[in-house]
Design a protein around this motif. Sequence first.
Motif, PDB file in Angstrom:
ATOM      1  N   GLN A 181       0.737  -1.262  -0.009  1.00 28.55           N
ATOM      2  CA  GLN A 181      -0.092  -0.083  -0.057  1.00 28.55           C
ATOM      3  C   GLN A 181       0.940   1.178  -0.065  1.00 28.55           C
ATOM      4  N   VAL A 182       0.395   2.164  -0.689  1.00 24.88           N
ATOM      5  CA  VAL A 182       0.965   3.748  -0.682  1.00 24.88           C
ATOM      6  C   VAL A 182       0.028   4.563  -0.130  1.00 24.88           C
ATOM      7  N   GLN A 183       0.333   5.461   0.716  1.00 31.41           N
ATOM      8  CA  GLN A 183      -0.608   6.367   1.285  1.00 31.41           C
ATOM      9  C   GLN A 183      -0.130   7.632   0.652  1.00 31.41           C
ATOM     10  N   LEU A 184      -1.119   8.520   0.112  1.00 32.46           N
ATOM     11  CA  LEU A 184      -0.487   9.874  -0.605  1.00 32.46           C
ATOM     12  C   LEU A 184      -1.513  10.815  -0.068  1.00 32.46           C
ATOM     13  N   VAL A 185      -0.877  12.061   0.448  1.00 34.81           N
ATOM     14  CA  VAL A 185      -1.750  13.072   1.064  1.00 34.81           C
ATOM     15  C   VAL A 185      -1.230  14.257   0.487  1.00 34.81           C
ATOM     16  N   GLU A 186      -2.126  15.026  -0.342  1.00 35.02           N
ATOM     17  CA  GLU A 186      -1.987  16.195  -0.922  1.00 35.02           C
ATOM     18  C   GLU A 186      -2.331  17.482  -0.046  1.00 35.02           C
ATOM     19  N   SER A 187      -1.347  18.631  -0.265  1.00 38.37           N
ATOM     20  CA  SER A 187      -1.526  19.680   0.369  1.00 38.37           C
ATOM     21  C   SER A 187      -1.059  20.911  -0.581  1.00 38.37           C
ATOM     22  N   GLY A 188      -1.612  22.259  -0.166  1.00 40.62           N
ATOM     23  CA  GLY A 188      -1.133  23.171  -0.764  1.00 40.62           C
ATOM     24  C   GLY A 188      -2.152  24.018  -1.861  1.00 40.62           C
TER      25      GLY A 188
ATOM     26  N   ARG B 169       1.637  26.056  -5.336  1.00 43.30           N
ATOM     27  CA  ARG B 169       2.442  24.840  -5.368  1.00 43.30           C
ATOM     28  C   ARG B 169       1.773  23.818  -4.631  1.00 43.30           C
ATOM     29  N   LEU B 170       1.455  22.776  -5.281  1.00 47.49           N
ATOM     30  CA  LEU B 170       0.869  21.439  -4.557  1.00 47.49           C
ATOM     31  C   LEU B 170       1.851  20.475  -4.179  1.00 47.49           C
ATOM     32  N   SER B 171       1.770  19.982  -2.964  1.00 50.60           N
ATOM     33  CA  SER B 171       2.573  18.833  -2.738  1.00 50.60           C
ATOM     34  C   SER B 171       1.898  17.436  -2.394  1.00 50.60           C
ATOM     35  N   CYS B 172       2.675  16.395  -2.308  1.00 47.08           N
ATOM     36  CA  CYS B 172       2.040  15.203  -2.287  1.00 47.08           C
ATOM     37  C   CYS B 172       2.877  14.282  -1.584  1.00 47.08           C
ATOM     38  N   ALA B 173       2.705  14.071  -0.443  1.00 45.57           N
ATOM     39  CA  ALA B 173       3.731  13.136   0.439  1.00 45.57           C
ATOM     40  C   ALA B 173       3.071  11.841   0.304  1.00 45.57           C
TER      41      ALA B 173
ATOM     42  N   TRP C  46      -4.208   6.594  -5.131  1.00 44.61           N
ATOM     43  CA  TRP C  46      -4.608   7.855  -5.257  1.00 44.61           C
ATOM     44  C   TRP C  46      -4.898   8.462  -3.901  1.00 44.61           C
ATOM     45  N   GLY C  47      -4.440   9.746  -3.842  1.00 44.29           N
ATOM     46  CA  GLY C  47      -4.858  10.578  -2.591  1.00 44.29           C
ATOM     47  C   GLY C  47      -6.115  11.074  -2.771  1.00 44.29           C
ATOM     48  N   ARG C  48      -6.519  11.823  -1.648  1.00 45.18           N
ATOM     49  CA  ARG C  48      -7.923  12.129  -1.522  1.00 45.18           C
ATOM     50  C   ARG C  48      -8.303  13.640  -2.007  1.00 45.18           C
ATOM     51  N   GLY C  49      -7.218  14.317  -2.643  1.00 43.59           N
ATOM     52  CA  GLY C  49      -7.264  15.485  -3.327  1.00 43.59           C
ATOM     53  C   GLY C  49      -7.294  16.931  -2.417  1.00 43.59           C
TER      54      GLY C  49
END
Length: 127
Positions: free
Chosen positions: A1-8, A19-23, A117-120
């Motif tokens: 599993q890969v967890q993705l979290v967007e921010s920005g 500037r968007l980031s995805c950790a 996929w992240g949650r957006g």
Amino acid sequence: QVQLVESGGGLVQAGGSLRLSCAASGRTFVNYAMGWFRQAPGKEREFVAGIAQSGGSTSYADSVKARFSISRDNAKNTVYLQMNNLNPEDTAVYYCAAALAPTTRVVFTSTSRYNYWGRGTQVTVSS
């Protein structure tokens, strides 16, 4: 599993920048090609930008070429999307996605190739 979290994401005036980031966490980040997609209300999710495992190959949708730039920092398990000269048509929820890639230079543009996929994060551009 890969967890993705967007921010920005946020609200910006036309002509502005974000500037968007995805950790990413979980599996080895460097094994994944990464992508940014967006979905506006009433529209299908569309490809925005993609980057290969190594960062040496990138791809952009025609609508964002010369305005957006994708990059990644494999040491920080993070992918970025620099968005300049934004316009109201860029308003959408932006999603980060990860695709297990067979080679270091492949970039995927189709949603079907992405495994995680992240949650957006919402981007709203006012006129």
